[in-house]
Design a protein around this motif. Sequence first.
Motif, short mmCIF file in Angstrom:
data_model
loop_
_atom_site.label_atom_id
_atom_site.label_comp_id
_atom_site.label_asym_id
_atom_site.label_seq_id
_atom_site.Cartn_x
_atom_site.Cartn_y
_atom_site.Cartn_z
N HIS A 139 0.83 -1.21 0.00
CA HIS A 139 0.00 0.00 0.00
C HIS A 139 0.86 1.26 0.00
CE1 HIS A 139 -4.22 -1.35 0.34
NE2 HIS A 139 -3.67 -2.46 0.82
N LEU A 140 2.01 1.20 0.66
CA LEU A 140 2.93 2.33 0.62
C LEU A 140 3.41 2.57 -0.80
CD1 LEU A 140 4.78 4.48 1.83
CD2 LEU A 140 6.41 2.64 2.39
N GLN A 141 3.80 1.52 -1.49
CA GLN A 141 4.26 1.67 -2.87
C GLN A 141 3.17 2.28 -3.76
OE1 GLN A 141 7.59 1.54 -2.86
NE2 GLN A 141 7.66 0.14 -4.60
N TRP A 142 1.94 1.85 -3.56
CA TRP A 142 0.84 2.43 -4.35
C TRP A 142 0.67 3.92 -4.05
CZ3 TRP A 142 -2.89 -2.21 -3.10
CH2 TRP A 142 -2.54 -3.30 -3.93
N ARG A 143 0.80 4.28 -2.76
CA ARG A 143 0.68 5.70 -2.38
C ARG A 143 1.81 6.52 -3.00
NH1 ARG A 143 -1.16 9.28 1.86
NH2 ARG A 143 -3.03 7.94 1.81
N LEU A 144 3.03 6.01 -2.96
CA LEU A 144 4.16 6.75 -3.51
C LEU A 144 4.00 6.96 -5.01
CD1 LEU A 144 7.18 5.11 -1.60
CD2 LEU A 144 5.90 7.20 -1.03
N LYS A 145 3.55 5.94 -5.71
CA LYS A 145 3.33 6.07 -7.15
C LYS A 145 2.24 7.10 -7.44
CE LYS A 145 2.32 3.40 -11.33
NZ LYS A 145 2.06 2.04 -11.89
N GLU A 146 1.16 7.02 -6.70
CA GLU A 146 0.03 7.93 -6.89
C GLU A 146 0.44 9.38 -6.66
OE1 GLU A 146 -3.02 8.66 -3.62
OE2 GLU A 146 -4.11 7.29 -4.95
N ARG A 147 1.34 9.61 -5.70
CA ARG A 147 1.74 10.96 -5.33
C ARG A 147 2.89 11.51 -6.16
NH1 ARG A 147 -1.41 14.05 -1.67
NH2 ARG A 147 -2.82 12.56 -0.70
N GLY A 148 3.52 10.69 -6.96
CA GLY A 148 4.58 11.18 -7.83
C GLY A 148 5.98 11.06 -7.28
N TYR A 149 6.20 10.18 -6.32
CA TYR A 149 7.55 9.96 -5.78
C TYR A 149 8.40 9.21 -6.81
CZ TYR A 149 6.27 11.48 -1.10
OH TYR A 149 5.88 12.25 -0.03
N ILE A 150 9.71 9.46 -6.75
CA ILE A 150 10.62 8.78 -7.68
C ILE A 150 11.67 7.95 -6.95
CG2 ILE A 150 10.27 10.48 -9.51
CD1 ILE A 150 13.08 11.59 -8.86
N VAL A 151 11.79 8.08 -5.64
CA VAL A 151 12.78 7.32 -4.87
C VAL A 151 12.10 6.70 -3.65
CG1 VAL A 151 14.84 7.43 -3.42
CG2 VAL A 151 14.77 8.69 -5.55
N HIS A 152 12.28 5.38 -3.49
CA HIS A 152 11.95 4.71 -2.23
C HIS A 152 13.23 4.05 -1.75
CE1 HIS A 152 9.18 1.78 0.19
NE2 HIS A 152 10.09 2.36 0.93
N ASP A 153 13.89 4.72 -0.83
CA ASP A 153 15.16 4.26 -0.28
C ASP A 153 14.89 3.25 0.83
OD1 ASP A 153 17.61 4.04 1.03
OD2 ASP A 153 17.50 6.04 1.92
#
Length: 200
Positions: A139-153
């Motif tokens: 669910h975190l990954q889906w939120r990051l994609k939806e919000r326009g993030y480009i890095v998940h460290d």
Amino acid sequence: MLDPVQLLSAYCEGAFPMGDESGRISWFRPPYRGILPIGDFHVPRRFARYLKDHPFEVRWNTAFGDVMRGCADRPETWITDTILDSYEALHRLGFAHCVEVWRGGRLVGGVYGVAIGGAFFGESMFSRETQASKVALTHLQWRLKERGYIVHDTQWTTPHLASLGGYEIPCSQYLDLLDRAIRLPVTFDERPLGAQMVFR
């Protein structure tokens, strides 16, 4: 407690803190950095079926301290009282966030981290039920994609993260990517950021 400006500035430079049993805080910037891809994140077919057949309630930022304590509840932990107090302060300022997985009114899993611009710095996750931490991470990954993030460290890459597509890149490449990410005008949620902080 770590100074919030110092802590966030360190993240912008690719460093992060960890505590030890003596209470000492050490800073790390590994030569290779774990990354979890956001745009092409893939949910394995078997786990997609699991999500469908085992519904959980997912919440955001309603029990941040409890998620951190869940992550710290293990025989050895780097989440000391200083780390806990420091990240709860970042949460109040709008920079630290958590995903919570609930079942029957009970917190059964979660993940937390720090968000600056288009970069999310994953810190830790825990699970009290089978697959609960994986549910939180998905669910975190889906939120990051939806919000326009480009890095998940993810700091380092574990077999669990590798099974979800995680990999490592050299620190120099990570810092170039990070420099672009923290400048992006994206937000994790609608809460205003505190203190109008400027880090770079």
